[in-house]
Design a protein around this motif. Sequence first.
Motif, PDB file in Angstrom:
ATOM      1  N   GLN A   1      43.399 -46.788   8.577  1.00 39.63           N
ATOM      2  CA  GLN A   1      43.432 -47.840   7.548  1.00 39.63           C
ATOM      3  C   GLN A   1      44.871 -47.972   7.070  1.00 39.63           C
ATOM      4  O   GLN A   1      45.440 -47.047   6.491  1.00 39.63           O
ATOM      5  CB  GLN A   1      42.517 -47.460   6.384  1.00 39.63           C
ATOM      6  CG  GLN A   1      42.531 -48.491   5.271  1.00 39.63           C
ATOM      7  CD  GLN A   1      41.580 -48.096   4.140  1.00 39.63           C
ATOM      8  OE1 GLN A   1      40.427 -47.759   4.375  1.00 39.63           O
ATOM      9  NE2 GLN A   1      42.075 -48.130   2.919  1.00 39.63           N
TER      10      GLN A   1
ATOM     11  N   LEU B   1      34.145 -46.162  10.077  1.00 42.75           N
ATOM     12  CA  LEU B   1      33.442 -47.440   9.909  1.00 42.75           C
ATOM     13  C   LEU B   1      32.071 -47.291  10.559  1.00 42.75           C
ATOM     14  O   LEU B   1      31.972 -46.913  11.728  1.00 42.75           O
ATOM     15  CB  LEU B   1      34.208 -48.565  10.609  1.00 42.75           C
ATOM     16  CG  LEU B   1      35.677 -48.735  10.206  1.00 42.75           C
ATOM     17  CD1 LEU B   1      36.332 -49.799  11.091  1.00 42.75           C
ATOM     18  CD2 LEU B   1      35.783 -49.112   8.737  1.00 42.75           C
TER      19      LEU B   1
ATOM     20  N   TYR C   1      31.802 -47.727   4.801  1.00 49.87           N
ATOM     21  CA  TYR C   1      33.159 -47.201   4.945  1.00 49.87           C
ATOM     22  C   TYR C   1      33.144 -45.806   4.347  1.00 49.87           C
ATOM     23  O   TYR C   1      32.758 -45.640   3.195  1.00 49.87           O
ATOM     24  CB  TYR C   1      34.144 -48.073   4.166  1.00 49.87           C
ATOM     25  CG  TYR C   1      34.035 -49.538   4.512  1.00 49.87           C
ATOM     26  CD1 TYR C   1      34.932 -50.116   5.403  1.00 49.87           C
ATOM     27  CD2 TYR C   1      33.020 -50.334   3.971  1.00 49.87           C
ATOM     28  CE1 TYR C   1      34.821 -51.460   5.740  1.00 49.87           C
ATOM     29  CE2 TYR C   1      32.903 -51.672   4.307  1.00 49.87           C
ATOM     30  CZ  TYR C   1      33.807 -52.234   5.184  1.00 49.87           C
ATOM     31  OH  TYR C   1      33.693 -53.560   5.524  1.00 49.87           O
TER      32      TYR C   1
ATOM     33  N   TYR D   1      42.419 -52.407   9.874  1.00 45.28           N
ATOM     34  CA  TYR D   1      41.840 -51.250  10.577  1.00 45.28           C
ATOM     35  C   TYR D   1      42.244 -51.293  12.039  1.00 45.28           C
ATOM     36  O   TYR D   1      42.166 -52.339  12.684  1.00 45.28           O
ATOM     37  CB  TYR D   1      40.319 -51.274  10.490  1.00 45.28           C
ATOM     38  CG  TYR D   1      39.777 -51.040   9.107  1.00 45.28           C
ATOM     39  CD1 TYR D   1      40.016 -49.831   8.443  1.00 45.28           C
ATOM     40  CD2 TYR D   1      39.021 -52.012   8.459  1.00 45.28           C
ATOM     41  CE1 TYR D   1      39.522 -49.610   7.178  1.00 45.28           C
ATOM     42  CE2 TYR D   1      38.517 -51.792   7.189  1.00 45.28           C
ATOM     43  CZ  TYR D   1      38.775 -50.591   6.556  1.00 45.28           C
ATOM     44  OH  TYR D   1      38.287 -50.375   5.303  1.00 45.28           O
TER      45      TYR D   1
END
Length: 394
Positions: free
Chosen positions: A78, A6, A49, A155
Amino acid sequence: MERVVLIKYGELTTKKGNRKFFVNTLYQNMQKKLKDDRVKISRDLSRMYLSFAEEDLDKILKKLNEIFGIHCYQVAYQINNEIETIQKQALEIMKEKTGTFKVETKRVNKNFPIPSLDFSRQIGGLILKNNPHLTVDVHHPDTTLMIEILDQVTYLYTDKVMGLGGYPVGVQAKGMLMLSGGIDSPVSGYLALKRGIQLEAVYFEAIPHTSIEARNKVITLTKKLTKYTDSIKLHIVPFTEIQEEIYKKCNPEYGITIMRRMMYRITEKLAKRNKALAIINGESIGQVASQTLASMSVINSVINMPVIRPVACFDKLEIIEIAKKIDTYETSILPYEDCCTIFVPKHPIIHPNEKECIWNEEKLDVENLVLQTVENTKTITIREQENNEFENLL
Ligand code: ATP
Ligand code: MG
């Protein structure tokens, strides 16, 4: 279970109107930088992402550390939004940790049945039960376990890595960097790139008074800067004739001042031809005779283009610290003569007088010398991912 990186933008998010442009530029820069890696990048206005192949992660993170516009990033797990999956993954992550921790939940998906604070407490309790060696500290924890519950996925991550910051290269117009083999100018180039300025570079050489090794050193330095931008055009200016003319015809005290005025004139011409809007150099106030404010003013007055001097107010030690960080220092201190260090008079003038410069320059055919030298300039393009061989240049 998959991991993703991220990526947060930081500084550029403050520029509301430009946000989309900034994000798109960063996106393109990342695509270029990671073009040989197995990655998939998606973006929205708050972050990017990046999906990757696990075995490439170290290589990819190293590259992320060379991209301006990235404020920070996290490697996150994830997973799906099921409570059981989240619990299992939280335990998996925390079993390797020691010391104190806290759990923070961000519930974007309001259909998720448990409010954020309650969920943090629940997960925290579960972690404590399974890991009696850990303790909770909500103020200064060693580890913060972040749980972000979005509409489709959740996440989980613990560590935040700071990126280079700055703006993505390309959000500003182009600048023409005066690049010598010294310590200051590569650092100035780096700092200009950090502000999003695209770079081309110009190098003045005076063969046979300066060597091919000196030129190769500048090529190496340029290559080191391409880490932060994919390619840089380097203009190599044959400066011998001008230097010899100055040496023969001008007052020696004014030799350096006039030489630098010639450099500025040529750099401005090259900048205009290549659509650069500013000149960037490594001048630092007071460092040498040609860098007193009085000298800088007399030298600067021959051109109209803005000159940006990123290290103007830095101490040498501060500049060296950056040079070491960006790995240019060891190359910069290689002892090859630069055109600025040949024909140096015993007593260069510290407070030059503009009239005296003009009077000395009347002995030279300034306009023609400048034009001819610009015509004879050779340009090479240096790319990060290529072996650059330029032996046929002469
Ligand atoms: P040092 O780190 O040893 O001071 P320098 O590169 O700063 O080296 P200076 O003599 O201080 O060299 O020159 C000031 C600035 O002028 C440089 O930072 C650079 O931007 C520009 N310059 C000097 N020599 C050249 C050259 N041969 N080609 C291009 N630019 C030059
Ligand atoms: Mg210097």
